[in-house]
Design a protein around this motif. Structure first.
Motif, PDB file in Angstrom:
ATOM      1  N   GLN A 118      33.015  36.446  36.856  1.00  0.00           N
ATOM      2  CA  GLN A 118      34.270  35.795  36.512  1.00  0.00           C
ATOM      3  C   GLN A 118      34.073  34.722  35.442  1.00  0.00           C
ATOM      4  OE1 GLN A 118      37.203  36.888  37.737  1.00  0.00           O
ATOM      5  NE2 GLN A 118      35.917  38.466  38.692  1.00  0.00           N
ATOM      6  N   SER A 119      35.161  34.420  34.758  1.00  0.00           N
ATOM      7  CA  SER A 119      35.125  33.352  33.767  1.00  0.00           C
ATOM      8  C   SER A 119      34.902  32.012  34.458  1.00  0.00           C
ATOM      9  CB  SER A 119      36.446  33.314  33.002  1.00  0.00           C
ATOM     10  OG  SER A 119      36.714  34.551  32.368  1.00  0.00           O
ATOM     11  N   ASP A 120      34.468  31.021  33.691  1.00  0.00           N
ATOM     12  CA  ASP A 120      34.316  29.678  34.248  1.00  0.00           C
ATOM     13  C   ASP A 120      35.654  29.198  34.792  1.00  0.00           C
ATOM     14  OD1 ASP A 120      31.689  29.748  33.534  1.00  0.00           O
ATOM     15  OD2 ASP A 120      31.896  28.459  31.778  1.00  0.00           O
ATOM     16  N   GLN A 243      25.608  39.358  41.336  1.00  0.00           N
ATOM     17  CA  GLN A 243      26.869  39.533  40.612  1.00  0.00           C
ATOM     18  C   GLN A 243      27.468  40.909  40.885  1.00  0.00           C
ATOM     19  OE1 GLN A 243      27.059  38.422  36.462  1.00  0.00           O
ATOM     20  NE2 GLN A 243      25.178  37.226  36.626  1.00  0.00           N
ATOM     21  N   GLN A 244      26.631  41.841  41.302  1.00  0.00           N
ATOM     22  CA  GLN A 244      27.066  43.222  41.452  1.00  0.00           C
ATOM     23  C   GLN A 244      27.668  43.510  42.826  1.00  0.00           C
ATOM     24  OE1 GLN A 244      23.883  46.023  40.918  1.00  0.00           O
ATOM     25  NE2 GLN A 244      25.178  47.840  41.256  1.00  0.00           N
ATOM     26  N   PHE A 245      27.071  42.927  43.885  1.00  0.00           N
ATOM     27  CA  PHE A 245      27.428  43.365  45.226  1.00  0.00           C
ATOM     28  C   PHE A 245      28.387  42.431  45.963  1.00  0.00           C
ATOM     29  CE2 PHE A 245      23.258  45.416  44.487  1.00  0.00           C
ATOM     30  CZ  PHE A 245      23.680  46.742  44.566  1.00  0.00           C
ATOM     31  N   THR A 246      28.417  41.163  45.620  1.00  0.00           N
ATOM     32  CA  THR A 246      29.309  40.228  46.316  1.00  0.00           C
ATOM     33  C   THR A 246      29.952  39.268  45.322  1.00  0.00           C
ATOM     34  OG1 THR A 246      27.761  38.394  46.738  1.00  0.00           O
ATOM     35  CG2 THR A 246      27.704  40.250  48.292  1.00  0.00           C
ATOM     36  N   ASN A 247      30.944  38.555  45.811  1.00  0.00           N
ATOM     37  CA  ASN A 247      31.593  37.517  45.005  1.00  0.00           C
ATOM     38  C   ASN A 247      31.305  36.121  45.556  1.00  0.00           C
ATOM     39  OD1 ASN A 247      33.097  37.478  47.346  1.00  0.00           O
ATOM     40  ND2 ASN A 247      34.935  38.358  46.434  1.00  0.00           N
ATOM     41  N   CYS A 248      30.314  36.002  46.446  1.00  0.00           N
ATOM     42  CA  CYS A 248      30.040  34.731  47.137  1.00  0.00           C
ATOM     43  C   CYS A 248      29.762  33.586  46.171  1.00  0.00           C
ATOM     44  CB  CYS A 248      28.853  34.880  48.088  1.00  0.00           C
ATOM     45  SG  CYS A 248      29.014  36.196  49.313  1.00  0.00           S
ATOM     46  N   ALA A 249      28.857  33.858  45.209  1.00  0.00           N
ATOM     47  CA  ALA A 249      28.394  32.792  44.318  1.00  0.00           C
ATOM     48  C   ALA A 249      29.494  32.292  43.387  1.00  0.00           C
ATOM     49  CB  ALA A 249      27.199  33.279  43.510  1.00  0.00           C
ATOM     50  N   SER A 370      44.134  34.274  45.366  1.00  0.00           N
ATOM     51  CA  SER A 370      43.147  34.435  44.288  1.00  0.00           C
ATOM     52  C   SER A 370      42.535  35.835  44.325  1.00  0.00           C
ATOM     53  CB  SER A 370      42.058  33.370  44.413  1.00  0.00           C
ATOM     54  OG  SER A 370      42.587  32.077  44.277  1.00  0.00           O
ATOM     55  N   LEU A 371      43.352  36.831  44.007  1.00  0.00           N
ATOM     56  CA  LEU A 371      42.905  38.218  44.101  1.00  0.00           C
ATOM     57  C   LEU A 371      41.813  38.543  43.086  1.00  0.00           C
ATOM     58  CD1 LEU A 371      46.316  40.020  44.697  1.00  0.00           C
ATOM     59  CD2 LEU A 371      44.514  39.559  46.370  1.00  0.00           C
ATOM     60  N   THR A 372      41.838  37.897  41.934  1.00  0.00           N
ATOM     61  CA  THR A 372      40.807  38.155  40.926  1.00  0.00           C
ATOM     62  C   THR A 372      39.427  37.871  41.491  1.00  0.00           C
ATOM     63  OG1 THR A 372      42.317  37.613  39.118  1.00  0.00           O
ATOM     64  CG2 THR A 372      39.958  37.540  38.639  1.00  0.00           C
ATOM     65  N   GLU A 373      39.280  36.737  42.153  1.00  0.00           N
ATOM     66  CA  GLU A 373      37.995  36.383  42.765  1.00  0.00           C
ATOM     67  C   GLU A 373      37.728  37.215  44.019  1.00  0.00           C
ATOM     68  OE1 GLU A 373      39.115  32.951  40.198  1.00  0.00           O
ATOM     69  OE2 GLU A 373      40.188  34.187  41.666  1.00  0.00           O
ATOM     70  N   LEU A 374      38.741  37.400  44.856  1.00  0.00           N
ATOM     71  CA  LEU A 374      38.548  38.084  46.127  1.00  0.00           C
ATOM     72  C   LEU A 374      38.203  39.559  45.964  1.00  0.00           C
ATOM     73  CD1 LEU A 374      41.484  36.512  48.165  1.00  0.00           C
ATOM     74  CD2 LEU A 374      39.052  36.201  48.629  1.00  0.00           C
ATOM     75  N   GLN A 375      38.684  40.189  44.910  1.00  0.00           N
ATOM     76  CA  GLN A 375      38.474  41.624  44.737  1.00  0.00           C
ATOM     77  C   GLN A 375      37.337  41.941  43.767  1.00  0.00           C
ATOM     78  OE1 GLN A 375      42.459  43.014  43.747  1.00  0.00           O
ATOM     79  NE2 GLN A 375      43.006  43.186  45.914  1.00  0.00           N
ATOM     80  N   ASP A 376      36.512  40.957  43.513  1.00  0.00           N
ATOM     81  CA  ASP A 376      35.323  41.150  42.694  1.00  0.00           C
ATOM     82  C   ASP A 376      34.183  41.631  43.591  1.00  0.00           C
ATOM     83  OD1 ASP A 376      33.692  41.176  40.528  1.00  0.00           O
ATOM     84  OD2 ASP A 376      33.329  39.022  40.494  1.00  0.00           O
ATOM     85  N   GLY A 377      33.210  42.339  43.016  1.00  0.00           N
ATOM     86  CA  GLY A 377      32.062  42.777  43.796  1.00  0.00           C
ATOM     87  C   GLY A 377      32.260  44.150  44.390  1.00  0.00           C
TER      88      GLY A 377
END
Length: 415
Positions: A118-120, A243-249, A370-377
């Motif tokens: 994701q972007s900063d 960055q590939q498997f989760t959006n935790c970080a 925040s679907l952009t962040e939640l649906q990443d990974g």
């Protein structure tokens, strides 16, 4: 009337009442040599609540990472804390006070994200409480005393009157903050909050000595912790920073990977679609029409509808031993939280809340999620849920590691 006019009379009438953690029976006129020592006593002092039953430590127990340790009728940690009157309850879970001093002041700004696609981030950052309404730790310390459903004191002057009942407090305040500290109520109250903030800024609240921290040491250091090549904790660590498997970080990493003193939160604000805690709403009487709008109610600067339902991203430090979870304590198990995050992904197998046995309840606020962040990974399997929980266990301060069973540790340290 100035506090100094009242002081002698108050002391004469009130000395017998004393104060929790700061007995007036002692002959030591310098019992609190530093602001930190004074703050510790104030933090544990029940006499500073209206009915003299509640202290800061009542909801922030040092034995449970400075969170509420009281249990409900089912033996679970309470979702929201009971007030000084023995009846009132709020609507939000008491967050850990560990590492809180490192939270930046409330501000609108940007921050760099690490290990994220994701972007900063750009938006509101930091502040104390779930909605950031207290800019600093000292600001936060002054809030609960005057909250009618927490410690219940009617005003600042009434709190200072309780301080004046204790001769050791009087001596320490005048020595540490100036002989005229009680000439003005606001000045004295500010001194009170600064002393508590000083205590909450000691190493006791931020030791950075978890298994994760010890893994960053040199391998020759006797405190070094080895995750092992094959273990659930090692796999969970890899997943967390992936960055590939989760959006935790994206939201829970503040510094570059491997940096010391990582707080595991970027202090951002998001609506992640948390449902209402119906049991809490029934108990506090707010009713079905009430909506906790979170950040939007912080102050006049953040009233825009786009901020509705957003809450500050919490630290993951000590998360394994500070249930229940979310700003309203709606989930009891850490694995449930991970599955809740995953259920936002298309094709997720986690469509059922394991704690209720039915589908996840609707979000309290639906328009700003925040679907952009939640649906990443990628989708998270049950195996990966367990691995992530095992990694988060290693974020537990050393003094609290014994709160996690040996069986759980052993299960995590083998794949």
């Amino acid at each position: 009337m100035k506090a100094t006019v009242k002081r002698l009379a108050v002391i004469a009438l009130g000395l017998a009442l004393g104060a929790c953690g700061s007995s007036s029976d002692s002959d030591d006129s310098s019992a609190f040599s530093t602001q930190e020592a004074l703050g510790e006593s104030l933090f544990n002092d029940t006499s500073l609540s209206f009915n003299r039953t509640q202290a800061c430590s009542s909801c922030h127990d040092s034995a449970k990472a400075f969170t509420d340790s009281n249990l409900d009728d089912e033996g679970n940690t309470v979702a929201v804390s009971l007030g000084d009157d023995g009846v009132s309850t709020g609507d939000r879970n008491a967050p850990t006070a560990t590492y809180a001093t490192l939270t930046p002041e409330f501000q609108n700004g940007t921050r760099t994200r690490f290990n994220s696609q994701q972007s900063d981030y750009s938006g509101w950052i930091g502040g104390q409480f779930h909605d950031g309404r207290a800019s600093t730790l000292a600001d936060q310390a002054g809030g609960p005393f005057l909250n009618e459903i927490e410690m219940g004191m009617p005003n600042k002057a009434s709190v200072i009157e309780r301080i004046l009942e204790n001769d050791q407090y009087v001596e320490a305040f005048e020595r540490l903050f100036g002989s005229d500290v009680f000439d003005d109520t606001d000045t004295a109250y500010t001194a009170l909050t600064e002393a508590i903030a000083a205590f909450e800024s000691t190493d006791e609240f931020m030791p950075f000595d978890s298994k994760y921290d010890r893994s960053l040491l040199d391998e020759d250091d006797p405190d070094y912790y080895d995750y092992g090549v094959i273990s659930k904790v090692a796999s969970g660590r890899t997943l967390f920073f992936s960055q590939q498997f989760t959006n935790c970080a994206t939201c829970h990493q503040l510094k570059r990977q491997g940096s010391a003193n990582e707080t595991f939160t970027g202090y951002e604000y998001h609506n992640i679609g948390v449902p209402v805690n119906s049991a809490v709403r029934t108990a506090n009487g707010l009713g079905t029409d009430y909506v906790d709008t979170g950040l939007q109610t912080n102050n006049e600067a953040v009233t825009d509808a786009s901020e509705m339902g957003k809450f500050k991203v919490p630290t993951l430090r000590n998360v394994a031993i500070t249930a229940p979870y979310m700003h309203n304590g709606v989930f009891q198990d850490l694995a449930t939280v991970v599955k809740f995050y995953d259920h936002w992904m298309t094709g997720s197998s986690h469509t059922i809340n394991p704690e209720t046995g039915i589908e996840w309840a609707d979000p309290e606020v639906t328009d700003t999620i925040s679907l952009t962040e939640l649906q990443d990974g990628a989708l998270i399997t049950d195996t990966r849920v367990e691995q992530l929980v095992c990694f988060m266990m290693t974020l537990t301060d050393a003094r609290y590691e014994s709160l996690i069973s040996d069986e759980d540790w052993e299960n995590c340290e083998a794949e």
